[in-house]
Scaffold this active site. Structure first.
Site, PDB file in Angstrom:
ATOM      1  N   TYR A 150      65.774  -8.086  44.085  1.00 34.03           N
ATOM      2  CA  TYR A 150      67.109  -7.507  44.213  1.00 34.03           C
ATOM      3  C   TYR A 150      67.766  -7.521  42.847  1.00 34.03           C
ATOM      4  O   TYR A 150      67.741  -8.542  42.155  1.00 34.03           O
ATOM      5  CB  TYR A 150      67.946  -8.306  45.204  1.00 34.03           C
ATOM      6  CG  TYR A 150      69.371  -7.809  45.391  1.00 34.03           C
ATOM      7  CD1 TYR A 150      70.467  -8.561  44.963  1.00 34.03           C
ATOM      8  CD2 TYR A 150      69.633  -6.578  45.983  1.00 34.03           C
ATOM      9  CE1 TYR A 150      71.767  -8.109  45.124  1.00 34.03           C
ATOM     10  CE2 TYR A 150      70.930  -6.115  46.155  1.00 34.03           C
ATOM     11  CZ  TYR A 150      71.995  -6.881  45.724  1.00 34.03           C
ATOM     12  OH  TYR A 150      73.284  -6.428  45.891  1.00 34.03           O
ATOM     13  N   ASP A 243      65.437  -9.162  34.844  1.00 39.54           N
ATOM     14  CA  ASP A 243      66.708  -9.439  35.488  1.00 39.54           C
ATOM     15  C   ASP A 243      66.831 -10.959  35.587  1.00 39.54           C
ATOM     16  O   ASP A 243      66.250 -11.580  36.471  1.00 39.54           O
ATOM     17  CB  ASP A 243      66.746  -8.787  36.873  1.00 39.54           C
ATOM     18  CG  ASP A 243      68.048  -9.081  37.581  1.00 39.54           C
ATOM     19  OD1 ASP A 243      68.341  -8.401  38.590  1.00 39.54           O
ATOM     20  OD2 ASP A 243      68.777  -9.999  37.151  1.00 39.54           O
ATOM     21  N   LYS A 271      76.123 -14.340  36.701  1.00 37.99           N
ATOM     22  CA  LYS A 271      76.326 -15.659  37.295  1.00 37.99           C
ATOM     23  C   LYS A 271      76.751 -16.740  36.283  1.00 37.99           C
ATOM     24  O   LYS A 271      77.917 -16.808  35.907  1.00 37.99           O
ATOM     25  CB  LYS A 271      75.080 -16.047  38.091  1.00 37.99           C
ATOM     26  CG  LYS A 271      74.856 -15.062  39.281  1.00 37.99           C
ATOM     27  CD  LYS A 271      73.731 -15.474  40.170  1.00 37.99           C
ATOM     28  CE  LYS A 271      73.330 -14.376  41.117  1.00 37.99           C
ATOM     29  NZ  LYS A 271      74.167 -14.253  42.316  1.00 37.99           N
TER      30      LYS A 271
HETATM   31  P1  KE4 Z   1      76.146  -8.898  41.555  1.00 33.47           P
HETATM   32  O1  KE4 Z   1      76.352  -7.397  41.497  1.00 33.47           O
HETATM   33  O2  KE4 Z   1      76.195  -9.436  42.981  1.00 33.47           O
HETATM   34  O3  KE4 Z   1      77.053  -9.649  40.574  1.00 33.47           O
HETATM   35  O4  KE4 Z   1      74.658  -9.194  40.985  1.00 33.47           O
HETATM   36  C1  KE4 Z   1      73.588  -8.532  41.602  1.00 33.47           C
HETATM   37  C2  KE4 Z   1      72.306  -9.311  41.341  1.00 33.47           C
HETATM   38  C3  KE4 Z   1      71.463  -8.866  40.330  1.00 33.47           C
HETATM   39  N1  KE4 Z   1      70.301  -9.501  40.069  1.00 33.47           N
HETATM   40  C4  KE4 Z   1      69.930 -10.598  40.776  1.00 33.47           C
HETATM   41  C5  KE4 Z   1      68.620 -11.268  40.455  1.00 33.47           C
HETATM   42  C6  KE4 Z   1      70.762 -11.099  41.814  1.00 33.47           C
HETATM   43  O5  KE4 Z   1      70.355 -12.186  42.517  1.00 33.47           O
HETATM   44  C7  KE4 Z   1      71.978 -10.463  42.087  1.00 33.47           C
HETATM   45  C8  KE4 Z   1      72.905 -10.937  43.183  1.00 33.47           C
HETATM   46  N2  KE4 Z   1      72.492 -12.139  43.859  1.00 33.47           N
HETATM   47  C9  KE4 Z   1      72.971 -12.293  45.210  1.00 33.47           C
HETATM   48  C10 KE4 Z   1      72.301 -13.517  45.860  1.00 33.47           C
HETATM   49  N3  KE4 Z   1      70.897 -13.508  45.750  1.00 33.47           N
HETATM   50  C11 KE4 Z   1      74.460 -12.419  45.237  1.00 33.47           C
HETATM   51  C12 KE4 Z   1      75.037 -12.856  46.557  1.00 33.47           C
HETATM   52  C13 KE4 Z   1      75.675 -11.699  47.271  1.00 33.47           C
HETATM   53  O6  KE4 Z   1      75.114 -10.579  47.237  1.00 33.47           O
HETATM   54  O7  KE4 Z   1      76.729 -11.965  47.895  1.00 33.47           O
END
Ligand code: KE4
Length: 432
Positions: A150, A243, A271
């Site tokens: 993801y 990523d 993060k």
């Molecule tokens: P955001 O757009 O949510 O800031 O980041 C997306 C993203 C990109 N790359 C990786 C490896 C990620 O894990 C994420 C987002 N992680 C999720 C949990 N695995 C965020 C939690 C959520 O979606 O509420």
């Protein structure tokens, strides 16, 4: 709370009933709704260190920690003070600040391949922008990504593998047009032959990977797999994009790329870089990043990109991460993983636990998955039941088998003892 205690939930229940009237599913991001573990969400009132307290006064040892940003735990005094001090000078200017340059320096000092970066407000934006840059730099459009990884909710990556030999992705969500996913090829993680076949068949703009995938649960790369991605990307004329939104600054000072010694062309970060406030970034060589407007011709922008509050939180967070911190985080992670293995074995519950410093996943399966198909084959109901029992005993696990646990530097020996006691009781409960 002892094992089997019942959570007080009157206020959470009342809030949830109100929330679903105003917010889809009652939440502002799906995984928070806890549907994957068969219960309604818990509404949080406050948090400090490794603990959160919900609106009914129930206290939990937290292993979500905002899904990774809170490597120092909740409300770390130095981070809170930095944000307050920044806020007193104004919350956002829409103009450059010294702190943004300081943060870029801190990142570049840590992440070997990042000479230059651009900040965004979310990981999704950073992934989207890195892809646009890769397409501009190569003159190509196709992407190679891995099933179960993801990278944010951008159209082109909300794609599933097509059926059979069809390699073009198909939309993984209504509202995503075929045209967006047709340029995305999806192959199984840890499958070198599939990567080789895809690279023989397509000319890619980018090969995009989480170096330690943590969105199918934590499924580390098999020996040599990231080197293979590096070599295949180079041979194909594609950029290798790591990523590191989750792994960056967590699995080690220089993220997974430093730990594994494989250098990508572009890195997506998030993060920890924002310390719990909205911040993300993408970066790479000066040659590549100078293509980004206004230095170059690849457009990307953001009203609150690099905003003073998130930069203050990010700087304070990174400056607290010294070698001692990483040693401690690695020790905490291994102690937790080892204790969970013992507790599961004692209750004769078949689990396999993967871990790297700062991350772990408890897979309800006899052996650790090596790809998304393997992760999907886990006993999802068993994981859900175990999580519900953990919550009743005051431990807050990630409410999905396809996520990682995020131990922090605020988790003490006492927190681990409470966690392992609750986990043992929960394993016995699900084994019964
Ligand atoms: P955001 O757009 O949510 O800031 O980041 C997306 C993203 C990109 N790359 C990786 C490896 C990620 O894990 C994420 C987002 N992680 C999720 C949990 N695995 C965020 C939690 C959520 O979606 O509420």
């Amino acid at each position: 709370m002892g094992a089997g205690a019942q959570l007080r939930d009157a206020k959470s229940t009342e809030l949830y009933a109100r929330a679903v009237q105003r917010l889809p599913g009652g939440v502002n991001s799906p995984v928070r709704a806890m549907r994957a573990i068969g219960r309604d969400p818990i509404f949080v009132e406050r948090a400090e260190g490794a603990e959160i307290v919900d609106v009914d006064g129930n206290r939990y040892v937290d292993y979500v920690c905002s899904w990774g940003p809170l490597i120092h735990g909740h409300a770390h005094p130095e981070i809170v003070d930095a944000v307050i001090a920044a806020a007193r000078r104004g919350t956002s200017y829409g103009a450059p600040t010294e702190a943004e340059v300081d943060l870029a320096d801190e990142v570049s000092r840590r992440i070997p391949s990042v000479e230059m970066l651009r900040m965004t407000s979310s990981g999704t934006e950073a992934s989207m922008s890195a892809i646009r840059l890769a397409r501009a730099a190569t003159g190509r459009t196709k992407l190679l990504k891995f099933a179960g990884a993801y990278h944010g909710h951008l159209d082109g990556l909300l794609a599933e593998a097509g059926s059979g030999l069809a390699t073009a992705g198909i939309p993984a969500s209504p509202g995503v047009p075929d045209t967006a996913t047709q340029q995305t090829v999806i192959v199984p993680w840890n499958d070198g032959e599939a990567v080789a076949r895809a690279c023989a068949e397509h000319e890619f703009a980018a090969i995009l990977a989480e170096p330690y995938p943590a969105n199918m649960g934590l499924v580390p790369p098999v020996e040599g797999f990231l080197d293979l991605l590096r070599n295949k990307a180079t041979d194909n004329g594609a950029l290798l994009v790591f990523d590191e939104v989750i792994t960056g600054f967590r699995v080690g000072p220089g993220g997974a790329q430093e730990r594994l010694g494989v250098m990508p062309d572009l890195t997506v970060m998030g993060k920890v870089i924002g310390g719990g406030l909205p911040a993300a970034a993408y970066g790479g060589s000066r040659t590549l990043m100078d293509r980004i407007a206004p230095a170059g011709d690849v457009y990307q922008a953001g009203t609150l990109s690099g905003n003073p509050l998130a930069v203050a939180a990010g700087l304070a967070t990174l400056r607290l991460l010294d070698d001692t911190a990483y040693t401690r985080l690695a020790h905490t992670t291994e102690a937790l993983a080892g204790g969970l293995r013992e507790a599961a074995a004692h209750a004769d519950v078949p689990v396999s636990i993967t871990s790297v410093p700062g991350l772990l996943t408890v897979f309800f399966a006899e052996s650790a998955p090596r790809d998304y198909e393997g992760a999907k084959a886990c006993d999802l109901d068993g994981y859900g039941a175990w999580c519900r029992a953990l919550l009743a005993s005051g431990v807050y696990p990630p409410p999905s088998q396809f996520e990682a646990w995020f131990p922090s530097l605020a988790h003490t020996h006492e927190h681990l003892e409470r966690t392992l006691e609750a986990a043992a009781a929960a394993f016995h409960e699900v084994a019964a």
